[in-house]
Design an enzyme around this catalytic site. Structure first.
Site, PDB file in Angstrom:
ATOM      1  N   GLU A 113      53.963  -6.555 -71.271  1.00  0.00           N
ATOM      2  CA  GLU A 113      55.129  -6.785 -70.405  1.00  0.00           C
ATOM      3  C   GLU A 113      55.683  -5.448 -69.867  1.00  0.00           C
ATOM      4  O   GLU A 113      56.009  -5.339 -68.689  1.00  0.00           O
ATOM      5  CB  GLU A 113      56.177  -7.524 -71.252  1.00  0.00           C
ATOM      6  CG  GLU A 113      57.517  -7.783 -70.626  1.00  0.00           C
ATOM      7  CD  GLU A 113      58.461  -8.408 -71.681  1.00  0.00           C
ATOM      8  OE1 GLU A 113      58.064  -9.374 -72.374  1.00  0.00           O
ATOM      9  OE2 GLU A 113      59.589  -7.918 -71.818  1.00  0.00           O
ATOM     10  N   ALA A 127      73.390 -17.535 -83.057  1.00  0.00           N
ATOM     11  CA  ALA A 127      73.666 -16.737 -81.854  1.00  0.00           C
ATOM     12  C   ALA A 127      72.834 -17.365 -80.727  1.00  0.00           C
ATOM     13  O   ALA A 127      72.288 -18.456 -80.895  1.00  0.00           O
ATOM     14  CB  ALA A 127      73.296 -15.273 -82.104  1.00  0.00           C
ATOM     15  N   SER A 146      78.694 -16.932 -90.259  1.00  0.00           N
ATOM     16  CA  SER A 146      80.098 -17.255 -89.988  1.00  0.00           C
ATOM     17  C   SER A 146      80.121 -18.624 -89.312  1.00  0.00           C
ATOM     18  O   SER A 146      79.372 -18.882 -88.379  1.00  0.00           O
ATOM     19  CB  SER A 146      80.727 -16.192 -89.091  1.00  0.00           C
ATOM     20  OG  SER A 146      79.891 -15.975 -87.977  1.00  0.00           O
ATOM     21  N   LYS A 158      69.630 -11.262 -86.618  1.00  0.00           N
ATOM     22  CA  LYS A 158      69.332  -9.883 -86.265  1.00  0.00           C
ATOM     23  C   LYS A 158      68.128  -9.390 -87.074  1.00  0.00           C
ATOM     24  O   LYS A 158      68.048  -9.632 -88.272  1.00  0.00           O
ATOM     25  CB  LYS A 158      70.562  -9.027 -86.576  1.00  0.00           C
ATOM     26  CG  LYS A 158      70.794  -7.912 -85.604  1.00  0.00           C
ATOM     27  CD  LYS A 158      72.104  -7.195 -85.860  1.00  0.00           C
ATOM     28  CE  LYS A 158      73.209  -7.552 -84.887  1.00  0.00           C
ATOM     29  NZ  LYS A 158      72.888  -7.586 -83.467  1.00  0.00           N
ATOM     30  N   ALA A 159      67.209  -8.723 -86.389  1.00  0.00           N
ATOM     31  CA  ALA A 159      65.997  -8.242 -87.055  1.00  0.00           C
ATOM     32  C   ALA A 159      66.345  -7.129 -88.054  1.00  0.00           C
ATOM     33  O   ALA A 159      67.388  -6.489 -87.940  1.00  0.00           O
ATOM     34  CB  ALA A 159      65.009  -7.739 -86.008  1.00  0.00           C
ATOM     35  N   MET A 202      69.855 -17.064 -79.316  1.00  0.00           N
ATOM     36  CA  MET A 202      68.468 -17.516 -79.471  1.00  0.00           C
ATOM     37  C   MET A 202      68.370 -18.712 -80.421  1.00  0.00           C
ATOM     38  O   MET A 202      67.700 -19.707 -80.130  1.00  0.00           O
ATOM     39  CB  MET A 202      67.583 -16.364 -79.983  1.00  0.00           C
ATOM     40  CG  MET A 202      67.350 -15.254 -78.995  1.00  0.00           C
ATOM     41  SD  MET A 202      66.435 -15.790 -77.529  1.00  0.00           S
ATOM     42  CE  MET A 202      64.818 -16.102 -78.223  1.00  0.00           C
ATOM     43  N   HIS A 246      52.119  -8.616 -76.648  1.00  0.00           N
ATOM     44  CA  HIS A 246      52.644  -9.310 -75.463  1.00  0.00           C
ATOM     45  C   HIS A 246      53.763  -8.470 -74.832  1.00  0.00           C
ATOM     46  O   HIS A 246      53.784  -8.249 -73.626  1.00  0.00           O
ATOM     47  CB  HIS A 246      53.175 -10.696 -75.864  1.00  0.00           C
ATOM     48  CG  HIS A 246      54.126 -11.310 -74.871  1.00  0.00           C
ATOM     49  ND1 HIS A 246      55.436 -10.879 -74.731  1.00  0.00           N
ATOM     50  CD2 HIS A 246      53.960 -12.292 -73.962  1.00  0.00           C
ATOM     51  CE1 HIS A 246      56.019 -11.581 -73.774  1.00  0.00           C
ATOM     52  NE2 HIS A 246      55.158 -12.444 -73.291  1.00  0.00           N
ATOM     53  N   ASN A 247      54.679  -7.996 -75.657  1.00  0.00           N
ATOM     54  CA  ASN A 247      55.782  -7.197 -75.124  1.00  0.00           C
ATOM     55  C   ASN A 247      55.290  -5.874 -74.547  1.00  0.00           C
ATOM     56  O   ASN A 247      55.808  -5.408 -73.538  1.00  0.00           O
ATOM     57  CB  ASN A 247      56.833  -6.928 -76.207  1.00  0.00           C
ATOM     58  CG  ASN A 247      57.692  -8.145 -76.488  1.00  0.00           C
ATOM     59  OD1 ASN A 247      57.237  -9.276 -76.312  1.00  0.00           O
ATOM     60  ND2 ASN A 247      58.911  -7.930 -76.935  1.00  0.00           N
ATOM     61  N   LYS A 269      52.793 -11.081 -80.597  1.00  0.00           N
ATOM     62  CA  LYS A 269      54.044 -11.030 -79.816  1.00  0.00           C
ATOM     63  C   LYS A 269      54.375  -9.589 -79.434  1.00  0.00           C
ATOM     64  O   LYS A 269      54.825  -9.314 -78.324  1.00  0.00           O
ATOM     65  CB  LYS A 269      55.199 -11.650 -80.615  1.00  0.00           C
ATOM     66  CG  LYS A 269      56.590 -11.423 -80.022  1.00  0.00           C
ATOM     67  CD  LYS A 269      56.763 -12.160 -78.728  1.00  0.00           C
ATOM     68  CE  LYS A 269      57.999 -11.903 -77.900  1.00  0.00           C
ATOM     69  NZ  LYS A 269      59.175 -11.325 -78.392  1.00  0.00           N
ATOM     70  N   GLY A 321      71.215 -19.033 -88.032  1.00  0.00           N
ATOM     71  CA  GLY A 321      71.432 -17.991 -87.032  1.00  0.00           C
ATOM     72  C   GLY A 321      71.744 -18.675 -85.721  1.00  0.00           C
ATOM     73  O   GLY A 321      70.831 -19.060 -84.984  1.00  0.00           O
ATOM     74  N   SER A 377      58.632 -15.979 -77.314  1.00  0.00           N
ATOM     75  CA  SER A 377      58.914 -15.256 -76.080  1.00  0.00           C
ATOM     76  C   SER A 377      59.503 -16.182 -75.030  1.00  0.00           C
ATOM     77  O   SER A 377      59.216 -17.363 -74.999  1.00  0.00           O
ATOM     78  CB  SER A 377      57.648 -14.619 -75.506  1.00  0.00           C
ATOM     79  OG  SER A 377      57.965 -13.983 -74.284  1.00  0.00           O
TER      80      SER A 377
HETATM   81  P1  NDP Z   1      71.361 -11.275 -82.661  1.00  0.00           P
HETATM   82  O1  NDP Z   1      70.157 -10.448 -82.789  1.00  0.00           O
HETATM   83  O2  NDP Z   1      72.500 -10.753 -81.855  1.00  0.00           O
HETATM   84  O3  NDP Z   1      71.895 -11.624 -84.123  1.00  0.00           O
HETATM   85  C1  NDP Z   1      73.095 -12.339 -84.312  1.00  0.00           C
HETATM   86  C2  NDP Z   1      72.907 -13.340 -85.393  1.00  0.00           C
HETATM   87  O4  NDP Z   1      72.488 -12.702 -86.610  1.00  0.00           O
HETATM   88  C3  NDP Z   1      74.211 -14.063 -85.713  1.00  0.00           C
HETATM   89  O5  NDP Z   1      73.899 -15.409 -85.974  1.00  0.00           O
HETATM   90  C4  NDP Z   1      74.675 -13.333 -86.937  1.00  0.00           C
HETATM   91  O6  NDP Z   1      75.556 -14.098 -87.744  1.00  0.00           O
HETATM   92  C5  NDP Z   1      73.391 -13.101 -87.655  1.00  0.00           C
HETATM   93  N1  NDP Z   1      73.452 -12.070 -88.659  1.00  0.00           N
HETATM   94  C6  NDP Z   1      73.606 -10.746 -88.460  1.00  0.00           C
HETATM   95  N2  NDP Z   1      73.621 -10.097 -89.633  1.00  0.00           N
HETATM   96  C7  NDP Z   1      73.480 -11.028 -90.598  1.00  0.00           C
HETATM   97  C8  NDP Z   1      73.413 -10.991 -92.018  1.00  0.00           C
HETATM   98  N3  NDP Z   1      73.457  -9.829 -92.681  1.00  0.00           N
HETATM   99  N4  NDP Z   1      73.269 -12.159 -92.683  1.00  0.00           N
HETATM  100  C9  NDP Z   1      73.180 -13.317 -92.013  1.00  0.00           C
HETATM  101  N5  NDP Z   1      73.233 -13.422 -90.690  1.00  0.00           N
HETATM  102  C10 NDP Z   1      73.382 -12.296 -89.988  1.00  0.00           C
HETATM  103  O7  NDP Z   1      70.976 -12.736 -82.133  1.00  0.00           O
HETATM  104  P2  NDP Z   1      69.995 -13.186 -80.960  1.00  0.00           P
HETATM  105  O8  NDP Z   1      70.146 -14.644 -80.837  1.00  0.00           O
HETATM  106  O9  NDP Z   1      70.164 -12.342 -79.745  1.00  0.00           O
HETATM  107  O10 NDP Z   1      68.539 -12.846 -81.519  1.00  0.00           O
HETATM  108  C11 NDP Z   1      68.045 -13.410 -82.726  1.00  0.00           C
HETATM  109  C12 NDP Z   1      66.646 -12.867 -82.985  1.00  0.00           C
HETATM  110  O11 NDP Z   1      65.818 -13.190 -81.889  1.00  0.00           O
HETATM  111  C13 NDP Z   1      66.548 -11.348 -83.134  1.00  0.00           C
HETATM  112  O12 NDP Z   1      65.548 -11.045 -84.067  1.00  0.00           O
HETATM  113  C14 NDP Z   1      66.096 -10.865 -81.777  1.00  0.00           C
HETATM  114  O13 NDP Z   1      65.351  -9.673 -81.828  1.00  0.00           O
HETATM  115  C15 NDP Z   1      65.284 -12.012 -81.324  1.00  0.00           C
HETATM  116  N6  NDP Z   1      65.355 -12.153 -79.877  1.00  0.00           N
HETATM  117  C16 NDP Z   1      64.308 -12.603 -79.271  1.00  0.00           C
HETATM  118  C17 NDP Z   1      64.299 -12.764 -77.934  1.00  0.00           C
HETATM  119  C18 NDP Z   1      63.132 -13.301 -77.368  1.00  0.00           C
HETATM  120  O14 NDP Z   1      62.981 -13.390 -76.149  1.00  0.00           O
HETATM  121  N7  NDP Z   1      62.211 -13.702 -78.203  1.00  0.00           N
HETATM  122  C19 NDP Z   1      65.427 -12.457 -77.060  1.00  0.00           C
HETATM  123  C20 NDP Z   1      66.514 -12.057 -77.807  1.00  0.00           C
HETATM  124  C21 NDP Z   1      66.456 -11.902 -79.160  1.00  0.00           C
HETATM  125  P3  NDP Z   1      77.154 -13.974 -87.536  1.00  0.00           P
HETATM  126  O15 NDP Z   1      77.459 -14.891 -86.406  1.00  0.00           O
HETATM  127  O16 NDP Z   1      77.715 -14.454 -88.836  1.00  0.00           O
HETATM  128  O17 NDP Z   1      77.468 -12.546 -87.247  1.00  0.00           O
END
Ligand code: NDP
Length: 481
Positions: free
Chosen positions: A189, A11, A34, A75-76, A13, A185-186, A182, A9, A128
């Site tokens: 917050e 993205a 991807s 993504k959760a 984070m 915590h939120n 967690k 993953g 967090s």
């Molecule tokens: P996103 O929640 O936007 O998720 C995007 C990522 O998920 C991409 O890598 C994407 O891959 C992948 N993805 C989506 N669907 C699938 C699937 N079906 N199979 C495999 N991979 C998939 O990314 P964030 O970085 O914003 O957040 C990641 C996690 O962290 C989430 O659970 C979010 O809630 C949590 N989070 C936590 C924060 C914190 O402060 N703790 C802040 C922000 C987020 P692809 O590139 O291929 O689409």
């Protein structure tokens, strides 16, 4: 099979977390569904440390040292389940899968149970600190088995934030305990953010202060007991000007607060557990009120204010009162949040050290604050503290705030300004310390219409009154005779 740890993953984070591990000297396997995102990390940040990129999940797993540790940061919800399934099919007994996303703790419990059957460790880890924290040191709340923590702990503790040389990471408890903590915590917050905005609102409306002036007050407060990340960023936001309009930035933002759901989870869970987290609940509802656009429009048009804002003779005193009200409301919100953690731990059989939770929130996370030390100290003094507020430090602190807190809530009510968290936490405070509550009348009403029975102040046993007959009292419990 060389990487110390893997992250799937890429993205924002996940890539930041992977870079944090790499910068701390760990060999990090990386993967994304991807491939573009993985390539981007390599191109832009490959020099951060030793990365092992893979295009396929199979290669990703193969690149990990045993027992393998793979962190999921996608993504959760369903995507997380899909990735867990894929990983699990490729891993061996004793390997560890970590979900570092924002999962609901009940999902984590379900996933942990399923993977345990397969001999895998599943760790739900609360992380967090947002993007910045993930990169430079988050607060990490890992659940799962103690055994898995032996492998994970040293790595997580190294990349976490540190305060006074101590890592902002510790093993929270079994299965979903990390995600539970967690979540709370939120929730805290949410309450923290709302009380800050209530203080801002009062300065703005009652004193007519401009955003930059209010920002200066927050900057000043940040030097005292209230010192915290949220107060600090509030001061910064209020000092910021919109480049286009020249107006204070906050004044050009639409007043509708959004949410991603963790506050609501905290409140829903508290309802299930029977814990009165009134500060968190009101803060969550305040966001809903702000977003209820048709209701606000309908109300604005017809609901009279019938309010009378009294003249404020001493502005300094009023600001000082707000500071104290904010501190008191904050203490109550934290106390309620810790109650929820304690109750959750009881319910789910988690051995959570409450003082340690405050300790690992001192850095990295959004509610990081100096005063969290006081919470840790309170639980060190009395590990089975029934109520955080009843600790000697907090009773002394809150005593200094009470008259101010009452003046603020009374003023707001008279002037017609909404202060849901200031007011609800004060009501909670007065309820929890009350000698006697009107709950006695509620019990009588319940017994009247539903024969729900009641207990007496002067005798053992459970009783019912034949309300619709001769109003005779009968004893209802098994000792009846
Ligand atoms: P996103 O929640 O936007 O998720 C995007 C990522 O998920 C991409 O890598 C994407 O891959 C992948 N993805 C989506 N669907 C699938 C699937 N079906 N199979 C495999 N991979 C998939 O990314 P964030 O970085 O914003 O957040 C990641 C996690 O962290 C989430 O659970 C979010 O809630 C949590 N989070 C936590 C924060 C914190 O402060 N703790 C802040 C922000 C987020 P692809 O590139 O291929 O689409």
């Amino acid at each position: 099979d060389v990487a110390d740890i893997g992250v799937t993953g890429m993205a924002v984070m996940g890539s930041n977390l992977a870079r944090n591990f790499a910068r701390n000297g760990f060999k990090v396997a990386i993967h994304n569904r991807s491939v573009g995102k993985t390539e981007k990390v390599m191109n832009e940040h490959g020099s951060d440390g030793e990365f092992y990129p893979s295009e396929s999940m199979a290669d990703f797993v193969a690149s990990l040292q045993k027992p393998r540790v793979a962190i999921i940061m996608v993504k959760a919800g369903k995507p997380t389940d899909a990735v867990i399934d894929e990983l699990a099919s490729l891993m061996d007994e004793g390997d560890i899968i970590v979900d570092a996303g924002n999962a609901l703790f009940t999902d984590t419990r379900r996933r942990e149970a399923a993977l345990r059957e397969k001999g895998l460790h599943f760790v739900g880890a609360g992380v967090s600190g947002g993007e910045e924290g993930a990169l430079n040191g988050p607060s990490i709340m890992p659940g799962g088995t103690k055994e898995s923590y032996q492998r994970l702990g040293p790595m997580f503790e190294k990349i976490s934030a540190h305060v006074d040389g101590e890592p902002c990471c510790t093993h929270v408890g079994a299965d979903g305990a990390g995600h539970f903590v967690k979540m709370v915590h939120n929730g805290i917050e949410y309450a923290d953010m709302q009380v800050i905005s209530e203080a801002y609102d009062m300065m703005s409306k009652a004193l007519g202060m401009s955003a930059p002036e209010i920002g200066e007050v927050f900057a000043e407060w940040n030097k005292g007991d209230l010192e915290s990340f949220l107060i600090e960023i509030t001061a910064e936001v209020l000092a910021h000007t919109d480049a286009d309009s020249g107006l204070p930035y906050v004044d050009v933002i639409l007043d509708r607060a959004a949410q991603k759901g963790t506050g609501a989870w905290t409140v829903q869970t508290a309802l299930d557990l029977g814990v009165p987290v009134t500060g968190i609940a009101e803060a969550t509802f305040a966001r809903f009120v702000s977003g209820s656009v048709p209701q606000r429009e309908a109300a604005r048009a017809v609901l009279p204010a019938e309010a009378d804002a009294p003249e404020i003779a001493d502005r300094e005193q009023f600001i000082d009162d707000l500071q104290k009200a904010l501190y008191a409301a904050k203490l109550v919100s934290y106390s309620q949040g810790f109650d929820e953690i304690a109750k959750g731990a009881d319910e789910y059989g988690w051995d959570i050290n409450l003082g340690d939770m405050a300790r690992i929130w001192r850095g990295g996370c959004i509610i990081r604050a100096r005063f969290l030390n006081r919470i840790t100290e309170a639980y060190e003094r009395t590990p089975d503290l029934a109520l955080l507020l009843a600790d000697e430090y907090f009773t002394t602190e809150i005593a200094k705030c009470i008259p101010a807190w009452r003046r603020v809530v009374a003023y707001a009510a008279t002037a017609g300004y909404p202060v849901p968290v200031f007011a609800s936490t004060l009501s909670y405070y007065d309820a929890v310390r009350a000698e006697r509550l009107p709950a006695a009348l509620v019990q009588a009403q319940r017994d009247f219409f539903g024969a729900h029975t009641y207990q007496r102040v002067d005798a053992e046993g459970t009783y019912h009154v034949e309300w619709s007959e001769d109003r005779r009292q009968t004893r209802q419990d098994s000792d009846q005779q």
